[in-house]
Design an enzyme around this catalytic site. Structure first.
Site, PDB file in Angstrom:
ATOM      1  N   SER B 160       7.523   1.743   6.314  1.00  0.00           N
ATOM      2  CA  SER B 160       8.281   2.696   5.502  1.00  0.00           C
ATOM      3  C   SER B 160       7.833   4.126   5.737  1.00  0.00           C
ATOM      4  CB  SER B 160       8.150   2.361   4.027  1.00  0.00           C
ATOM      5  OG  SER B 160       6.852   2.655   3.585  1.00  0.00           O
ATOM      6  N   GLU B 266      -6.492  -5.620  15.087  1.00  0.00           N
ATOM      7  CA  GLU B 266      -6.239  -6.598  16.147  1.00  0.00           C
ATOM      8  C   GLU B 266      -4.769  -6.997  16.142  1.00  0.00           C
ATOM      9  OE1 GLU B 266     -10.414  -9.112  15.632  1.00  0.00           O
ATOM     10  OE2 GLU B 266      -8.560  -9.765  14.702  1.00  0.00           O
ATOM     11  N   ALA B 268      -1.791  -9.563  16.541  1.00  0.00           N
ATOM     12  CA  ALA B 268      -1.647 -11.003  16.362  1.00  0.00           C
ATOM     13  C   ALA B 268      -0.187 -11.359  16.559  1.00  0.00           C
ATOM     14  CB  ALA B 268      -2.119 -11.420  14.972  1.00  0.00           C
ATOM     15  N   ASP B 308       0.927  -7.248  -2.358  1.00  0.00           N
ATOM     16  CA  ASP B 308       2.133  -7.209  -1.532  1.00  0.00           C
ATOM     17  C   ASP B 308       2.443  -8.565  -0.907  1.00  0.00           C
ATOM     18  OD1 ASP B 308       4.356  -6.114  -0.443  1.00  0.00           O
ATOM     19  OD2 ASP B 308       3.338  -4.731   0.899  1.00  0.00           O
ATOM     20  N   ASN B 313       4.723 -10.276   5.425  1.00  0.00           N
ATOM     21  CA  ASN B 313       3.296 -10.028   5.632  1.00  0.00           C
ATOM     22  C   ASN B 313       2.525 -11.263   6.067  1.00  0.00           C
ATOM     23  OD1 ASN B 313       3.653  -7.395   4.997  1.00  0.00           O
ATOM     24  ND2 ASN B 313       3.015  -7.593   2.867  1.00  0.00           N
TER      25      ASN B 313
END
Lengths: 300, 487
Positions: B160, B266, B268, B308, B313
């Site tokens: 965002s 990192e 992923a 969140d 996520n």
């Protein structure tokens, strides 16, 4: 549409939705040419500025002070029965003139000229005859809009540089021509615009029709309380941007001083209004079409 | 009707932000809980297949991140800080942030609000490669092409208030670099400083005495989120806390490449939430178990809660292995803040002591003292929130249940409504109800949630109830040491 004859004005329901739909439909997808202004114009910048709703409202407030212009609207248009439709049609016309290809803009202007031909009468307040096609009235409407764009951008939007102000006034001459004002009569510089506006002032007065229609616009019944909250800011910004003599004619109270934080607050209200506008179908896409044209023009 | 829609748009936006917009709650039809997956900032945060344990080579991760590249309007990319100001100034950044914070409750929002929120997010194009590079240079002292061994100037995902670029560090690690829009933090801070408008708008949806507290809470949370250092520090701490966990993985932070406006972690890669629709229910149940354990282990062991729980996520690796992303909204609880919550669950679910439960609610500030309602009514109203853990045995969490929880939370007609409130420090916890259960409901996950909860509840510390529980117990025994994270 309107069944409320006893009620002089229809409600303002759907103001945002209908204006948005009219705007989105008027921004073309793949125009044959860049229209009368084009991507590099100051006119495009002014009309896409965050502050433009305030400019529009300020222009209406000034326009209504001309008794003959006001009488034409009051006695002929469907303003009382469908004010929201009338405002939406105006926003569609402005978007067309700005962004449509020349042929489309010319057709829209021709339509307006045809409608104006039928609008004639006698103003009951001054007793003077009027005709909507009268270049003098058209020039008043034109000039207040142009001046409002400049004044309001300086107060609440992205201010224009001095050369750009002149350029904007000159660019807009063609808009007046399109509705039927001979080119020679249209101010082409900021100084010329100021002189013209000053010359009309003796004719201005706040007639009952002006008082009533602007009262409607400043506090439109039927707007829900939430949007009314934002609308209060928009209209207060427009009133604050008026010359003081115009405020006095209407009898509006002196606005709060435009401190930095007050100005920021009004800009926030404009941002929220714009967010709502953006939420309406097609608006984001219309803006993206404009932005892509601006970028394409910038490319070497 | 149109008028109503417009109304809901503005009011709804504001109400959503504080999760107190009771007035705006319009229950969706049964079973329609659908989570937005493809969009949303968090959704967008790049996914990372992660860490050492699930390691693939850096070039392979780099390539995979490119393949999952989100489609962005690069033709409309913001090229200067002024472009950013035009796009996100005048409250738009604030509203967008609010929209992001509220996005996972969008089942509770009217279609008009949902539309406005997503349009607002759509309206923000990415930064041009040059502008992003400029921010990286300002923050890290060198242009990204010099800083990294490989740097993709085109973002792979939007956030965002920023965007994510893929890169390979000079020491050969594949990383996700989140870069914030220049000037956005200052603009949002200024808008949250000048609160006259916000206050007036909020008065419409919230009782006036709450307004200033809500604005204060909002300001604090949003400003926290704008400082990526906080996110990095939360993620670093939780990554350390869960290091070696059998199913919970948190990508590590590359500290030397992280600042206020740039955070490097990192890279992923894994299956996205939406892909789980095609997985077996057994796999979905395992994924849900991991998410559940992560949520409550973090709360009870680490005294931290990730606010969140957005479907975007998570990355899923099968066998219940989940990578958790985006720690921009972590709340740390003091023992004093946590105790009443522990008491509530204990009195209601374990001791079955309604009076004790009610007293704990009052201590927490959820219920005013001496409210003229019976304790039975209080329990009846609140029980839905504890429904999954009041009784032992397997239990499926459905979209209906998630919707019911949300409806109850927003229920103004409840006899309790006028006596309950959510104290400031617990506002974020409501996201368990509003977000976690929505995710579990979407997975239609079945487990013996009570048995898992008993493993985690500090006043029970029950034995492992599942194979994952056993593996977790072994991990906890191995790791030893203090559980609690420094706040």
């Amino acid at each position: 549409m309107s069944t409320v004859e006893q009620d002089p004005y229809a409600t303002a329901a759907g103001l945002v939705a209908r204006s948005a739909a009219a705007y989105a439909a008027s921004v073309p997808d793949d125009p044959a040419d860049e229209g009368f202004f084009g991507p590099g114009s100051v006119a495009w910048r002014v009309s896409t500025d965050l502050s433009s709703p305030v400019a529009g409202l300020r222009a209406l407030l000034l326009q209504a002070l001309h008794p003959l212009a006001m009488a034409g609207v009051d006695q002929h248009s469907d303003w009382r029965q469908d004010p929201v439709g009338r405002l939406a049609a105006t926003s569609a016309y402005l978007a067309t003139i700005n962004f449509a290809e020349r042929a489309v803009a010319e057709r829209a202007a021709a339509r307006v000229r045809r409608i104006h031909e039928r609008v004639t009468g006698v103003d009951s307040v001054t007793g003077r005859p009027y005709a909507a096609g009268d270049p003098a009235l058209l020039l008043w409407v034109h000039s207040t809009l142009v001046e409002s764009g400049i004044v309001v951008a300086a107060l609440f939007g992205t201010p224009l540089s001095a050369p750009d102000r002149d350029r904007y006034v000159a660019e807009m001459v063609v808009a007046a021509e399109l509705v039927g004002v001979p080119r020679g009569q249209v101010p082409a510089s900021l100084a010329g615009l100021g002189a013209y506006l000053g010359s009309v002032r003796p004719e201005l007065r706040c007639t009952p029709a002006a008082q009533e229609s602007m009262a409607y616009l400043l506090d439109p019944p039927g707007l829900d309380e939430d949007i009314a909250e934002i609308w209060l800011d928009i209209r207060n910004a427009a009133i604050a941007a008026l010359p003081s003599w115009a405020r006095e004619m209407y009898g509006y109270p002196e606005p709060l001083p435009l401190t930095d934080s007050r100005r920021a607050e009004l800009r926030q209200a404009l941002g929220v209004l714009d967010t709502v506008f953006l939420g309406e179908p097609g608006v984001l896409e219309a803006r993206q079409r404009i932005e892509l044209r601006v970028r394409a023009a910038r490319r070497p | 009707m149109k008028r109503l829609l417009t109304t809901l748009t503005i009011g709804g936006l504001i109400a959503a932000l504080v999760l107190l917009g009771r007035r705006l709650w319009r229950p969706g039809s049964a079973g329609t809980t659908r989570l937005r997956v493809a969009r949303g900032t968090a959704a967008i945060q790049l996914a990372v297949r992660g860490g050492m344990r699930y390691a693939s080579s850096a070039p392979r991760l780099f390539a995979a991140a490119g393949e999952h590249r989100q489609r962005l309007r690069t033709d409309l990319a913001l090229q200067t800080a002024e472009d950013v100001a035009t796009t996100l100034g005048a409250m738009k950044g604030v509203l967008m942030k609010i929209g992001q914070m509220a996005s996972y409750v969008d089942d509770g929002l009217s279609p008009a609000v949902r539309r406005t929120l997503s349009r607002l997010q759509d309206s923000v194009p990415p930064m041009s490669g040059e502008l992003a590079a400029q921010v990286v240079t300002e923050e890290l002292g060198q242009p990204p092409e010099l800083l990294f061994d490989r740097w993709d100037p085109e973002p792979i995902a939007a956030a965002s208030i920023g965007q994510v670029h893929r890169a390979i560090t000079r020491d050969g690690r594949a990383v996700a670099v989140k870069v914030q829009y220049p000037g956005i933090a200052e603009m949002i801070a200024a808008d949250l400083q000048n609160v006259a408008l916000l206050r007036r708008m909020l008065r419409i949806t919230a009782p006036s005495q709450d307004v200033d507290a809500l604005i204060a809470e909002l300001r604090e949370r949003v400003l926290e989120e704008l400082d990526y250092r906080r996110e990095a520090s939360n993620q670093r701490l939780l990554a350390a806390h869960y290091a070696g966990h059998p199913t919970i993985h948190i990508p590590g932070i590359v500290s030397e490449l992280s600042t206020r406006r740039v955070v490097t972690s990192e890279l992923a890669d894994g299956a996205r939430f939406a892909e789980l629709a095609g997985w077996s229910q057994a796999e979905r149940d395992l994924a849900a178990e991991t998410i559940y354990r992560f949520t409550f282990r973090s709360l009870y062991d680490a005294h931290a809660f990730n606010g969140d729980p957005h479907p975007g996520n998570y990355l899923f690796h099968g066998d219940g292995k989940v990578t958790f992303l985006d720690f921009g909204l972590v709340k740390h609880f003091s023992p004093a803040e946590l105790q009443p919550l522990i008491d509530m669950v204990r009195y209601l679910c374990v001791d079955e002591d309604p009076a004790g439960f009610r007293a704990a609610m009052v201590r927490a500030g959820f219920l005013i003292p001496d409210a003229p309602v019976s304790t039975d009514t209080v329990v009846e109203h609140m029980a839905v929130f504890y429904d999954t853990v009041r009784r032992p045995g397997p239990r499926q969490i459905t979209g209906d249940y998630a919707s019911a929880v949300v409806r109850r939370f927003f229920d103004v007609r409840s006899p309790l409504a006028q006596y309950v409130s959510v104290p400031r420090s617990y506002v974020i916890l409501q996201r368990i109800n509003l977000g976690l259960f929505a995710v579990l409901g979407e997975l239609t996950a079945t487990a013996d949630w009570r048995a898992i909860a008993e493993e985690i509840w500090p006043f029970v510390q029950g034995p492992p109830s599942t194979p994952m529980g056993a593996a977790e117990a072994a991990w906890r025994a191995r790791r030893g040491g203090p559980d609690r994270l420094p706040a």
